[in-house]
Design a protein around this motif. Sequence first.
Motif, PDB file in Angstrom:
ATOM      1  N   ASN A 153       0.797  -1.213   0.000  1.00 20.73           N
ATOM      2  CA  ASN A 153       0.000   0.000   0.000  1.00 20.73           C
ATOM      3  C   ASN A 153       0.833   1.267   0.000  1.00 20.73           C
ATOM      4  O   ASN A 153       0.268   2.367  -0.069  1.00 20.73           O
ATOM      5  CB  ASN A 153      -0.988   0.007   1.176  1.00 20.73           C
ATOM      6  N   THR A 154       2.149   1.144   0.061  1.00 20.45           N
ATOM      7  CA  THR A 154       3.037   2.293  -0.047  1.00 20.45           C
ATOM      8  C   THR A 154       3.684   2.406  -1.418  1.00 20.45           C
ATOM      9  O   THR A 154       4.382   3.385  -1.673  1.00 20.45           O
ATOM     10  CB  THR A 154       4.141   2.237   1.008  1.00 20.45           C
ATOM     11  N   TYR A 155       3.471   1.429  -2.267  1.00 24.28           N
ATOM     12  CA  TYR A 155       4.117   1.409  -3.569  1.00 24.28           C
ATOM     13  C   TYR A 155       3.357   2.242  -4.588  1.00 24.28           C
ATOM     14  O   TYR A 155       2.130   2.298  -4.556  1.00 24.28           O
ATOM     15  CB  TYR A 155       4.207  -0.021  -4.096  1.00 24.28           C
ATOM     16  N   ALA A 156       4.099   2.864  -5.495  1.00 23.32           N
ATOM     17  CA  ALA A 156       3.472   3.418  -6.676  1.00 23.32           C
ATOM     18  C   ALA A 156       2.962   2.274  -7.554  1.00 23.32           C
ATOM     19  O   ALA A 156       3.589   1.217  -7.624  1.00 23.32           O
ATOM     20  CB  ALA A 156       4.459   4.277  -7.459  1.00 23.32           C
ATOM     21  N   MET A 157       1.826   2.480  -8.201  1.00 21.70           N
ATOM     22  CA  MET A 157       1.203   1.428  -9.000  1.00 21.70           C
ATOM     23  C   MET A 157       0.881   1.950 -10.391  1.00 21.70           C
ATOM     24  O   MET A 157       0.520   3.113 -10.557  1.00 21.70           O
ATOM     25  CB  MET A 157      -0.084   0.940  -8.339  1.00 21.70           C
ATOM     26  N   VAL A 175      -0.675   2.998 -19.517  1.00 19.75           N
ATOM     27  CA  VAL A 175      -2.068   3.425 -19.465  1.00 19.75           C
ATOM     28  C   VAL A 175      -2.275   4.469 -18.374  1.00 19.75           C
ATOM     29  O   VAL A 175      -2.748   5.575 -18.639  1.00 19.75           O
ATOM     30  CB  VAL A 175      -3.018   2.241 -19.234  1.00 19.75           C
ATOM     31  N   ALA A 176      -1.929   4.119 -17.135  1.00 13.63           N
ATOM     32  CA  ALA A 176      -2.169   5.008 -16.008  1.00 13.63           C
ATOM     33  C   ALA A 176      -1.279   4.604 -14.849  1.00 13.63           C
ATOM     34  O   ALA A 176      -0.819   3.465 -14.770  1.00 13.63           O
ATOM     35  CB  ALA A 176      -3.641   4.973 -15.576  1.00 13.63           C
ATOM     36  N   ALA A 177      -1.042   5.538 -13.926  1.00 15.75           N
ATOM     37  CA  ALA A 177      -0.240   5.250 -12.745  1.00 15.75           C
ATOM     38  C   ALA A 177      -0.669   6.157 -11.611  1.00 15.75           C
ATOM     39  O   ALA A 177      -1.236   7.233 -11.833  1.00 15.75           O
ATOM     40  CB  ALA A 177       1.250   5.430 -13.034  1.00 15.75           C
ATOM     41  N   THR A 178      -0.382   5.725 -10.394  1.00 20.10           N
ATOM     42  CA  THR A 178      -0.677   6.520  -9.216  1.00 20.10           C
ATOM     43  C   THR A 178       0.442   6.372  -8.197  1.00 20.10           C
ATOM     44  O   THR A 178       1.099   5.331  -8.114  1.00 20.10           O
ATOM     45  CB  THR A 178      -2.026   6.122  -8.591  1.00 20.10           C
ATOM     46  N   SER A 179       0.663   7.411  -7.417  1.00 25.00           N
ATOM     47  CA  SER A 179       1.664   7.394  -6.371  1.00 25.00           C
ATOM     48  C   SER A 179       1.212   6.513  -5.215  1.00 25.00           C
ATOM     49  O   SER A 179       0.073   6.051  -5.160  1.00 25.00           O
ATOM     50  CB  SER A 179       1.927   8.813  -5.877  1.00 25.00           C
ATOM     51  N   GLY A 180       2.117   6.281  -4.261  1.00 21.32           N
ATOM     52  CA  GLY A 180       1.786   5.445  -3.123  1.00 21.32           C
ATOM     53  C   GLY A 180       0.624   5.964  -2.306  1.00 21.32           C
ATOM     54  O   GLY A 180      -0.141   5.178  -1.737  1.00 21.32           O
ATOM     55  N   THR A 181       0.469   7.270  -2.240  1.00 21.27           N
ATOM     56  CA  THR A 181      -0.640   7.861  -1.497  1.00 21.27           C
ATOM     57  C   THR A 181      -1.940   7.871  -2.287  1.00 21.27           C
ATOM     58  O   THR A 181      -3.011   8.047  -1.704  1.00 21.27           O
ATOM     59  CB  THR A 181      -0.316   9.297  -1.088  1.00 21.27           C
ATOM     60  N   GLY A 182      -1.847   7.726  -3.601  1.00 17.63           N
ATOM     61  CA  GLY A 182      -3.020   7.823  -4.447  1.00 17.63           C
ATOM     62  C   GLY A 182      -3.409   9.231  -4.825  1.00 17.63           C
ATOM     63  O   GLY A 182      -4.410   9.419  -5.521  1.00 17.63           O
ATOM     64  N   LYS A 187      -6.992  -2.064   1.593  1.00 20.65           N
ATOM     65  CA  LYS A 187      -7.294  -3.334   0.943  1.00 20.65           C
ATOM     66  C   LYS A 187      -6.184  -3.793   0.013  1.00 20.65           C
ATOM     67  O   LYS A 187      -6.326  -4.824  -0.645  1.00 20.65           O
ATOM     68  CB  LYS A 187      -8.598  -3.230   0.160  1.00 20.65           C
ATOM     69  N   ASN A 188      -5.092  -3.037  -0.050  1.00 20.48           N
ATOM     70  CA  ASN A 188      -3.994  -3.334  -0.974  1.00 20.48           C
ATOM     71  C   ASN A 188      -4.510  -3.512  -2.402  1.00 20.48           C
ATOM     72  O   ASN A 188      -4.077  -4.411  -3.124  1.00 20.48           O
ATOM     73  CB  ASN A 188      -3.228  -4.580  -0.543  1.00 20.48           C
ATOM     74  N   THR A 189      -5.421  -2.652  -2.795  1.00 23.11           N
ATOM     75  CA  THR A 189      -6.093  -2.801  -4.077  1.00 23.11           C
ATOM     76  C   THR A 189      -6.011  -1.515  -4.893  1.00 23.11           C
ATOM     77  O   THR A 189      -6.196  -0.421  -4.357  1.00 23.11           O
ATOM     78  CB  THR A 189      -7.565  -3.186  -3.885  1.00 23.11           C
ATOM     79  N   ALA A 205       3.844  -2.784  -9.827  1.00 25.23           N
ATOM     80  CA  ALA A 205       4.175  -2.090  -8.589  1.00 25.23           C
ATOM     81  C   ALA A 205       5.637  -1.679  -8.578  1.00 25.23           C
ATOM     82  O   ALA A 205       6.507  -2.447  -8.989  1.00 25.23           O
ATOM     83  CB  ALA A 205       3.873  -2.968  -7.386  1.00 25.23           C
ATOM     84  N   LYS A 206       5.885  -0.474  -8.095  1.00 24.33           N
ATOM     85  CA  LYS A 206       7.233   0.047  -7.912  1.00 24.33           C
ATOM     86  C   LYS A 206       7.544   0.091  -6.429  1.00 24.33           C
ATOM     87  O   LYS A 206       6.850   0.763  -5.664  1.00 24.33           O
ATOM     88  CB  LYS A 206       7.337   1.449  -8.529  1.00 24.33           C
ATOM     89  N   ALA A 207       8.607  -0.604  -6.018  1.00 23.82           N
ATOM     90  CA  ALA A 207       8.899  -0.756  -4.597  1.00 23.82           C
ATOM     91  C   ALA A 207       9.654   0.416  -3.990  1.00 23.82           C
ATOM     92  O   ALA A 207       9.477   0.712  -2.813  1.00 23.82           O
ATOM     93  CB  ALA A 207       9.688  -2.044  -4.366  1.00 23.82           C
ATOM     94  N   GLY A 208      10.512   1.076  -4.747  1.00 20.02           N
ATOM     95  CA  GLY A 208      11.387   2.095  -4.185  1.00 20.02           C
ATOM     96  C   GLY A 208      11.367   3.402  -4.940  1.00 20.02           C
ATOM     97  O   GLY A 208      10.388   3.743  -5.607  1.00 20.02           O
TER      98      GLY A 208
END
Length: 126
Positions: free
Chosen positions: A30-34, A48-55, A76-78, A98-101
Amino acid sequence: QVQLVESGGGLVQAGDSLRLSCVASGRTANTYAMGWFRQAPGKEREFVAATSGTGTLKYYSDSVKGRFTISRVNAKNTVYLQMNTLKSEDTAVYYCAAKAGRLTTGLSAGSEYDYWGQGTQVTVSS
């Protein structure tokens, strides 16, 4: 390690909507960029699209901007991809990542991501 599982794909008519989901298994997911990417037959995988860890920060490709919305529920880790006004050219296998760092290249680059899901098929008939 993080495991990502996509769902929600299917066959729809042009102009219809779908919502894709991606569930991450890791405790800190839930802290990763997705990000969401897609790949059509015979074509390269595209952003297509991406969001930061905070959303709170969101990015979209020009082809989906105004039609697709990325969101997340960290408890929900979703991560979701709401797809509206679908077009035949949206037909592809959709992958979440997912981007971890810390970022190296940018969230629109597939090479930026550490973990990938198995993909879910979206087919839009015209």
